[in-house]
Scaffold this active site. Structure first.
Site, PDB file in Angstrom:
ATOM      1  CB  ALA A  75      64.597  52.864  96.545  1.00  0.00           C
ATOM      2  CD  GLN A 183      68.777  56.826  89.976  1.00  0.00           C
ATOM      3  OE1 GLN A 183      68.626  56.772  88.752  1.00  0.00           O
ATOM      4  NE2 GLN A 183      68.128  57.706  90.720  1.00  0.00           N
ATOM      5  CG  HIS A 205      59.755  57.261  91.408  1.00  0.00           C
ATOM      6  ND1 HIS A 205      60.431  58.436  91.225  1.00  0.00           N
ATOM      7  CD2 HIS A 205      60.154  56.777  92.605  1.00  0.00           C
ATOM      8  CE1 HIS A 205      61.204  58.669  92.289  1.00  0.00           C
ATOM      9  NE2 HIS A 205      61.050  57.670  93.136  1.00  0.00           N
ATOM     10  CB  CYS A 331      68.842  73.589  96.042  1.00  0.00           C
ATOM     11  SG  CYS A 331      68.601  75.323  96.297  1.00  0.00           S
TER      12      CYS A 331
HETATM   13  C1  LIG Z   1      69.997  55.610  94.671  1.00  0.00           C
HETATM   14  C2  LIG Z   1      68.649  55.942  95.219  1.00  0.00           C
HETATM   15  N1  LIG Z   1      68.219  55.356  96.337  1.00  0.00           N
HETATM   16  C3  LIG Z   1      67.018  55.615  96.860  1.00  0.00           C
HETATM   17  C4  LIG Z   1      66.165  56.508  96.274  1.00  0.00           C
HETATM   18  C5  LIG Z   1      64.813  56.750  96.877  1.00  0.00           C
HETATM   19  O1  LIG Z   1      63.849  56.065  96.128  1.00  0.00           O
HETATM   20  P1  LIG Z   1      62.286  56.267  96.384  1.00  0.00           P
HETATM   21  O2  LIG Z   1      61.937  57.585  95.793  1.00  0.00           O
HETATM   22  O3  LIG Z   1      61.670  55.108  95.654  1.00  0.00           O
HETATM   23  O4  LIG Z   1      62.064  56.186  97.841  1.00  0.00           O
HETATM   24  C6  LIG Z   1      66.570  57.163  95.111  1.00  0.00           C
HETATM   25  C7  LIG Z   1      65.702  58.180  94.476  1.00  0.00           C
HETATM   26  O5  LIG Z   1      65.942  59.354  94.527  1.00  0.00           O
HETATM   27  C8  LIG Z   1      67.840  56.876  94.563  1.00  0.00           C
HETATM   28  O6  LIG Z   1      68.278  57.482  93.468  1.00  0.00           O
END
Ligand SMILES: Cc1ncc(COP(=O)(O)O)c(C=O)c1O
Length: 386
Positions: A75, A183, A205, A331
């Site tokens: 993402a 999400q 994932h 953190c």
């Molecule tokens: C809302 C959202 N966008 C983007 C990401 C990033 O996704 P990725 O780990 O596939 O790059 C995450 C994951 O932490 C997420 O929760």
């Protein structure tokens, strides 16, 4: 029944790969190792077929078309391509982007980068539940606006955005609408056509697929009409995302989405029952426990709660061998930064540091829930006595 400790309840951070997903992936590491672009021989042709099958699986859950899917590494990459790619492609039409203060850093930091490059970004506020007001979206649109990017579901508090309303507004004003649905896809129904979504980011994932794989949906037959590529190479994925196909990852993503499409309804019913049980049990035993995020418009597997008077890091430390959860603050090694999401919904002072996010998942059981309730209640009691 023996429990597997610590019980994993941090499924917004990542999920285990579903064994069915792993089974589907395994042959593509060894026997079926072909390069999906080398379609003139059998090895490549089989890998290509596997990629196209996965594309159909992605398409099915989104109500999209195969030519609208670009495979990426996740993402974060999809968000970057969406924002940077649209900003470059639409530079002649405008330079203004609308987003929201509670977005993931993959959007916020890309937006900040665009500001450095001379673009203008509006960061809309949210209400105390984390909801962005579609009226605010509409009011923010100017004749320079090229893109609205609002996340489908928040990764901390689980609030689900009014996508359909925002999609309608975007369409009425001729502005592209992107949503970071990392999400949301696989957890709640998403229909890109019905919701008026032009671009959508998703990730493997977060849905029991592997890490390092994701996709970007771009509406229409000509993605290059909306998005300029941000990296260059062999011209894969319609020239938007060059690079040799991650075939096992893509197969895993497709399989994970196919499973999610079938099982989402039953899974969410279970999660809703469990999060209700947990919240009620915490509120019965601990004074002042409050829920963060929207009471109904939320991801069924998210429970984000404030335990007043308790430092979330201290609670997590006590729970370390029993329950894996997340605190509501990011953190770093040198400082504990207050969560920008919790700040945006109006949490102040110590309350921001008293938050625990429970992210329930496919392999949690009734026994897990009872165990977590008991452990959290007893650890909070211990901390109160200190
Ligand atoms: C809302 C959202 N966008 C983007 C990401 C990033 O996704 P990725 O780990 O596939 O790059 C995450 C994951 O932490 C997420 O929760």
């Amino acid at each position: 029944m023996t429990l597997k400790l610590p019980i994993y309840m941090d499924h917004h951070a990542t999920t285990p790969v579903d064994p069915r997903v792993l089974d589907a992936m395994l042959p593509y590491f060894s026997q079926e190792f072909g390069n999906a672009s080398s379609i003139d021989h059998i090895y490549g042709a089989r890998a290509h077929q596997a990629v196209e099958k996965a594309r159909e699986q992605v398409v099915s859950i989104l109500n999209a078309r195969p030519e609208e899917i670009i495979f990426t590494s996740g993402a974060t990459e999809s968000d970057n391509i969406a924002l940077l790619g649209v900003a470059e492609k639409m530079a002649a039409e405008g330079d203004h982007i609308i987003t929201c203060v509670t977005e993931h850093k993959a959007i916020l930091d890309t937006a900040k980068h665009l500001e450095k490059m001379g673009k203008t970004v509006t960061y809309l506020p949210v209400d105390r539940y984390g909801l962005v007001d579609p009226g605010d979206v509409e009011n923010a649109i100017t004749d320079r606006t090229i893109l609205i990017s609002i996340m489908a579901a928040n990764n901390e508090i689980g609030t689900i955005a009014p996508l359909k309303e925002i999609g309608k507004i975007a369409k009425a004003h001729g502005v592209l609408f992107h949503t970071d649905a990392a999400q949301a896809v696989g957890h709640i129904p998403i229909d890109v056509k019905e919701m008026g979504i032009d671009l959508l980011s998703l990730s493997g994932h977060k849905i029991y697929g592997p890490k390092g794989i994701g996709a970007l949906y771009i509406r229409g037959a000509n993605p290059k009409g909306k998005v300029s590529p941000v990296m260059f190479g062999g011209g894969h994925e319609r020239g938007i995302r060059s690079g040799t196909y991650n075939v096992p990852g893509i197969v895993g993503l497709g399989t994970a989405l196919e499973i999610a499409e079938k099982e989402m309804g039953a899974e969410n019913a279970r999660f809703r029952k469990w999060t209700k049980q947990m919240l009620e049990a915490f509120q019965e035993n601990i004074e002042g426990v409050t829920l963060n995020g929207h009471p109904e418009k939320r991801l069924a597997h998210n429970l984000n709660v404030c335990f007043p008077g308790i430092e979330s890091k201290a609670l997590m430390h006590l729970l370390r061998n029993d329950v894996a959860v997340s605190a509501g603050s990011a953190c770093t090694t040198i400082s504990v930064e207050p969560s920008h999401v919790l700040s945006a919904i109006g949490l102040q002072g110590y309350k921001i540091f008293s938050v625990i996010r429970f992210g329930l998942g496919r392999f949690n059981s009734d026994a897990d829930i009872q165990y977590v309730i008991g452990k959290v209640n007893s650890c909070v009691y211990k901390l109160h006595k200190l």
